[in-house]
Motif scaffolding. Structure first.
Motif, PDB file in Angstrom:
ATOM      1  N   ILE A 196      -7.045 -18.359  -2.689  1.00 30.64           N
ATOM      2  CA  ILE A 196      -7.449 -17.872  -4.000  1.00 30.64           C
ATOM      3  C   ILE A 196      -6.285 -17.157  -4.689  1.00 30.64           C
ATOM      4  O   ILE A 196      -6.026 -17.358  -5.881  1.00 30.64           O
ATOM      5  CB  ILE A 196      -8.661 -16.933  -3.882  1.00 30.64           C
ATOM      6  CG1 ILE A 196      -9.902 -17.727  -3.451  1.00 30.64           C
ATOM      7  CG2 ILE A 196      -8.932 -16.215  -5.197  1.00 30.64           C
ATOM      8  CD1 ILE A 196     -11.115 -16.875  -3.171  1.00 30.64           C
ATOM      9  N   ALA A 197      -5.567 -16.318  -3.934  1.00 29.12           N
ATOM     10  CA  ALA A 197      -4.429 -15.586  -4.503  1.00 29.12           C
ATOM     11  C   ALA A 197      -3.355 -16.545  -4.989  1.00 29.12           C
ATOM     12  O   ALA A 197      -2.778 -16.362  -6.070  1.00 29.12           O
ATOM     13  CB  ALA A 197      -3.857 -14.624  -3.463  1.00 29.12           C
ATOM     14  N   GLN A 198      -3.084 -17.587  -4.205  1.00 25.59           N
ATOM     15  CA  GLN A 198      -2.073 -18.561  -4.596  1.00 25.59           C
ATOM     16  C   GLN A 198      -2.497 -19.322  -5.844  1.00 25.59           C
ATOM     17  O   GLN A 198      -1.684 -19.548  -6.754  1.00 25.59           O
ATOM     18  CB  GLN A 198      -1.808 -19.529  -3.439  1.00 25.59           C
ATOM     19  CG  GLN A 198      -1.114 -18.889  -2.252  1.00 25.59           C
ATOM     20  CD  GLN A 198      -1.019 -19.807  -1.053  1.00 25.59           C
ATOM     21  OE1 GLN A 198      -1.722 -20.823  -0.970  1.00 25.59           O
ATOM     22  NE2 GLN A 198      -0.173 -19.469  -0.107  1.00 25.59           N
ATOM     23  N   ALA A 199      -3.770 -19.726  -5.882  1.00 26.84           N
ATOM     24  CA  ALA A 199      -4.268 -20.466  -7.047  1.00 26.84           C
ATOM     25  C   ALA A 199      -4.236 -19.610  -8.306  1.00 26.84           C
ATOM     26  O   ALA A 199      -3.858 -20.077  -9.388  1.00 26.84           O
ATOM     27  CB  ALA A 199      -5.691 -20.961  -6.779  1.00 26.84           C
ATOM     28  N   GLU A 200      -4.612 -18.338  -8.176  1.00 33.88           N
ATOM     29  CA  GLU A 200      -4.587 -17.428  -9.320  1.00 33.88           C
ATOM     30  C   GLU A 200      -3.169 -17.217  -9.824  1.00 33.88           C
ATOM     31  O   GLU A 200      -2.918 -17.151 -11.036  1.00 33.88           O
ATOM     32  CB  GLU A 200      -5.213 -16.087  -8.941  1.00 33.88           C
ATOM     33  CG  GLU A 200      -6.723 -16.129  -8.749  1.00 33.88           C
ATOM     34  CD  GLU A 200      -7.279 -14.788  -8.329  1.00 33.88           C
ATOM     35  OE1 GLU A 200      -6.481 -13.932  -7.872  1.00 33.88           O
ATOM     36  OE2 GLU A 200      -8.507 -14.591  -8.436  1.00 33.88           O
ATOM     37  N   ASP A 201      -2.221 -17.121  -8.892  1.00 35.17           N
ATOM     38  CA  ASP A 201      -0.837 -16.889  -9.293  1.00 35.17           C
ATOM     39  C   ASP A 201      -0.261 -18.113 -10.003  1.00 35.17           C
ATOM     40  O   ASP A 201       0.464 -17.970 -10.996  1.00 35.17           O
ATOM     41  CB  ASP A 201       0.010 -16.545  -8.068  1.00 35.17           C
ATOM     42  CG  ASP A 201       1.329 -15.907  -8.445  1.00 35.17           C
ATOM     43  OD1 ASP A 201       1.302 -14.832  -9.064  1.00 35.17           O
ATOM     44  OD2 ASP A 201       2.391 -16.487  -8.148  1.00 35.17           O
ATOM     45  N   VAL A 202      -0.567 -19.288  -9.499  1.00 36.52           N
ATOM     46  CA  VAL A 202      -0.099 -20.517 -10.157  1.00 36.52           C
ATOM     47  C   VAL A 202      -0.671 -20.605 -11.574  1.00 36.52           C
ATOM     48  O   VAL A 202       0.049 -20.945 -12.521  1.00 36.52           O
ATOM     49  CB  VAL A 202      -0.510 -21.759  -9.334  1.00 36.52           C
ATOM     50  CG1 VAL A 202      -0.268 -23.040 -10.131  1.00 36.52           C
ATOM     51  CG2 VAL A 202       0.282 -21.806  -8.030  1.00 36.52           C
ATOM     52  N   ALA A 203      -1.958 -20.290 -11.725  1.00 29.91           N
ATOM     53  CA  ALA A 203      -2.594 -20.329 -13.043  1.00 29.91           C
ATOM     54  C   ALA A 203      -1.978 -19.296 -13.985  1.00 29.91           C
ATOM     55  O   ALA A 203      -1.762 -19.570 -15.173  1.00 29.91           O
ATOM     56  CB  ALA A 203      -4.101 -20.093 -12.910  1.00 29.91           C
ATOM     57  N   SER A 204      -1.668 -18.109 -13.456  1.00 31.19           N
ATOM     58  CA  SER A 204      -1.067 -17.061 -14.281  1.00 31.19           C
ATOM     59  C   SER A 204       0.329 -17.459 -14.742  1.00 31.19           C
ATOM     60  O   SER A 204       0.712 -17.220 -15.894  1.00 31.19           O
ATOM     61  CB  SER A 204      -1.016 -15.747 -13.494  1.00 31.19           C
ATOM     62  OG  SER A 204      -0.506 -14.700 -14.294  1.00 31.19           O
ATOM     63  N   GLN A 205       1.101 -18.064 -13.842  1.00 32.19           N
ATOM     64  CA  GLN A 205       2.436 -18.530 -14.215  1.00 32.19           C
ATOM     65  C   GLN A 205       2.359 -19.614 -15.288  1.00 32.19           C
ATOM     66  O   GLN A 205       3.186 -19.642 -16.222  1.00 32.19           O
ATOM     67  CB  GLN A 205       3.177 -19.052 -12.993  1.00 32.19           C
ATOM     68  CG  GLN A 205       3.561 -17.983 -11.992  1.00 32.19           C
ATOM     69  CD  GLN A 205       4.459 -18.506 -10.899  1.00 32.19           C
ATOM     70  OE1 GLN A 205       5.395 -19.257 -11.149  1.00 32.19           O
ATOM     71  NE2 GLN A 205       4.187 -18.124  -9.659  1.00 32.19           N
ATOM     72  N   LYS A 206       1.377 -20.487 -15.168  1.00 37.11           N
ATOM     73  CA  LYS A 206       1.216 -21.553 -16.160  1.00 37.11           C
ATOM     74  C   LYS A 206       0.883 -20.970 -17.527  1.00 37.11           C
ATOM     75  O   LYS A 206       1.456 -21.382 -18.549  1.00 37.11           O
ATOM     76  CB  LYS A 206       0.112 -22.514 -15.716  1.00 37.11           C
ATOM     77  CG  LYS A 206      -0.100 -23.677 -16.678  1.00 37.11           C
ATOM     78  CD  LYS A 206      -1.217 -24.593 -16.197  1.00 37.11           C
ATOM     79  CE  LYS A 206      -1.446 -25.727 -17.192  1.00 37.11           C
ATOM     80  NZ  LYS A 206      -2.548 -26.622 -16.765  1.00 37.11           N
ATOM     81  N   ARG A 207      -0.042 -19.994 -17.574  1.00 38.26           N
ATOM     82  CA  ARG A 207      -0.404 -19.359 -18.840  1.00 38.26           C
ATOM     83  C   ARG A 207       0.793 -18.644 -19.451  1.00 38.26           C
ATOM     84  O   ARG A 207       1.009 -18.678 -20.669  1.00 38.26           O
ATOM     85  CB  ARG A 207      -1.562 -18.383 -18.631  1.00 38.26           C
ATOM     86  CG  ARG A 207      -2.906 -19.044 -18.390  1.00 38.26           C
ATOM     87  CD  ARG A 207      -4.034 -18.037 -18.497  1.00 38.26           C
ATOM     88  NE  ARG A 207      -3.928 -16.994 -17.485  1.00 38.26           N
ATOM     89  CZ  ARG A 207      -4.491 -17.061 -16.281  1.00 38.26           C
ATOM     90  NH1 ARG A 207      -5.192 -18.132 -15.946  1.00 38.26           N
ATOM     91  NH2 ARG A 207      -4.361 -16.070 -15.420  1.00 38.26           N
ATOM     92  N   ALA A 208       1.589 -17.980 -18.606  1.00 34.41           N
ATOM     93  CA  ALA A 208       2.767 -17.267 -19.102  1.00 34.41           C
ATOM     94  C   ALA A 208       3.789 -18.246 -19.671  1.00 34.41           C
ATOM     95  O   ALA A 208       4.399 -17.978 -20.716  1.00 34.41           O
ATOM     96  CB  ALA A 208       3.391 -16.453 -17.969  1.00 34.41           C
ATOM     97  N   GLY A 209       3.962 -19.382 -18.985  1.00 38.33           N
ATOM     98  CA  GLY A 209       4.887 -20.387 -19.491  1.00 38.33           C
ATOM     99  C   GLY A 209       4.447 -20.942 -20.833  1.00 38.33           C
ATOM    100  O   GLY A 209       5.267 -21.162 -21.737  1.00 38.33           O
ATOM    101  N   GLU A 210       3.153 -21.152 -20.991  1.00 37.83           N
ATOM    102  CA  GLU A 210       2.617 -21.641 -22.263  1.00 37.83           C
ATOM    103  C   GLU A 210       2.795 -20.602 -23.362  1.00 37.83           C
ATOM    104  O   GLU A 210       3.079 -20.949 -24.518  1.00 37.83           O
ATOM    105  CB  GLU A 210       1.133 -21.995 -22.096  1.00 37.83           C
ATOM    106  CG  GLU A 210       0.900 -23.198 -21.181  1.00 37.83           C
ATOM    107  CD  GLU A 210      -0.563 -23.413 -20.854  1.00 37.83           C
ATOM    108  OE1 GLU A 210      -1.372 -22.479 -21.159  1.00 37.83           O
ATOM    109  OE2 GLU A 210      -0.916 -24.468 -20.311  1.00 37.83           O
ATOM    110  N   CYS A 211       2.644 -19.330 -23.011  1.00 39.97           N
ATOM    111  CA  CYS A 211       2.853 -18.246 -23.979  1.00 39.97           C
ATOM    112  C   CYS A 211       4.299 -18.235 -24.462  1.00 39.97           C
ATOM    113  O   CYS A 211       4.567 -18.091 -25.663  1.00 39.97           O
ATOM    114  CB  CYS A 211       2.484 -16.907 -23.350  1.00 39.97           C
ATOM    115  SG  CYS A 211       2.786 -15.463 -24.403  1.00 39.97           S
ATOM    116  N   LEU A 212       5.247 -18.410 -23.535  1.00 42.31           N
ATOM    117  CA  LEU A 212       6.663 -18.429 -23.904  1.00 42.31           C
ATOM    118  C   LEU A 212       6.978 -19.590 -24.840  1.00 42.31           C
ATOM    119  O   LEU A 212       7.770 -19.460 -25.778  1.00 42.31           O
ATOM    120  CB  LEU A 212       7.527 -18.524 -22.641  1.00 42.31           C
ATOM    121  CG  LEU A 212       7.660 -17.253 -21.804  1.00 42.31           C
ATOM    122  CD1 LEU A 212       8.421 -17.539 -20.524  1.00 42.31           C
ATOM    123  CD2 LEU A 212       8.355 -16.157 -22.602  1.00 42.31           C
TER     124      LEU A 212
END
Length: 300
Positions: A196-212
């Motif tokens: 769960i922690a790994q999946a959440e982190d991957v999703a957070s990185q993806k959202r941050a990349g989209e924000c950038l």
């Protein structure tokens, strides 16, 4: 290596345990808080304590119970877990096999451990581990409650209506993990938390990349230059504060640190004030453990 039946039991039981925790009432207040059992389950909300959070819970319960009982019977009485054609017995039939060999007392069967732990005086035993007439060297199998759970799940599993699975059914199921043939829920729970922690982190990185991508590098740089650390260290007002760290996604020194991983104290968790990347304590712990393994391999 874990037995396949034990693995199936663990996968399903951990999911049910997680849902059971989610549905406990947070607002349950005992008449005398000082005398309340801290491990007692609050009363369920409504007729169905799981609704509407977990679909298919009856099937998950049945799968966990069937595999758990099969593992126990195969360990205690090899060969008795299957019929004459070699097919694994149903959960109800497995419960009957257990009762035939160890008579139940008030619906409870206590399967003795081949390697029992020393007896613990009753006064020293925490209420979490008390199991009625059973000693700590026994596995408590609540045959009556488990059989009732099987019956309660049949309607939903076979399209005859809504299920009626209750907290007590799941708690009786989870108690099976005390048997030596199982004892797998702790490891499975840790694996689940890590996934769960790994999946959440991957999703957070993806959202941050989209924000950038949306704001662009120029705007990201402008924001980074004007960032103020809301969690800065101050000896009086914020002794637990931290300096800003470098964000692993945008690369700016704008990661607001809320704390460090609890095991190694090396990887920070918090959120970037520019790209919004958020690292949870679980993700920080996972990253710290990975870095620890990497350092060991480098030393070798």
């Amino acid at each position: 290596m874990r037995d396949q039946r034990a693995e199936e039991f663990a996968r399903c039981a951990v999911v049910l345990a997680a849902e059971l925790r989610e549905t406990r009432r947070d607002d349950a207040v005992p008449a005398d808080p000082e005398e309340a059992d801290p491990f007692a389950a609050p009363a369920p909300t409504g007729d169905d304590p799981f609704a509407p959070l977990m679909a298919g819970r009856e099937g998950v319960f049945d799968q966990a119970l069937s595999n758990g009982l099969a593992a126990i019977v195969a360990s205690e009485w090899p060969g008795k877990e299957v019929d004459r054609k070699g097919r694994v017995l149903s959960a109800s039939a497995l419960l009957k096999v257990i009762e035939e060999r160890i008579p139940a007392t008030d619906g409870i069967v206590c399967v003795p451990d081949e390697h029992p732990m020393p007896d613990i005086p009753q006064g020293d035993t925490n209420s979490l581990f008390q199991a009625g007439p059973c000693l700590s060297s026994h596995t408590r199998i609540d045959v009556r409650t488990l059989q009732n759970g099987i019956e309660a799940s049949q309607a939903a599993r076979h399209g005859r209506g809504a299920g009626a699975l209750q907290h007590r059914h799941v708690e009786a199921l989870l108690a099976l993990d005390g048997h030596p043939s199982l004892g797998v829920m702790g490891e499975e729970q840790q694996d689940r938390i890590q996934r769960i922690a790994q999946a959440e982190d991957v999703a957070s990185q993806k959202r941050a990349g989209e924000c950038l991508e949306r704001i662009g590098e120029e705007e990201a740089t402008r924001r980074a230059e004007n960032v103020a650390n809301p969690n800065a260290y101050h000896p009086k007002h914020n002794p637990d504060g931290h300096d800003l760290d470098t964000c692993p996604v945008c690369g700016h020194e704008t990661f607001c640190v809320e704390g460090l991983d609890p095991i190694f104290g090396q990887v920070a968790y918090g959120q970037c004030l520019v790209c919004t990347y958020a690292r949870t304590p679980g993700a920080a712990e996972d990253e710290a453990f990975t870095e620890h393994l990497r350092s060991i391999m480098d030393d070798e």
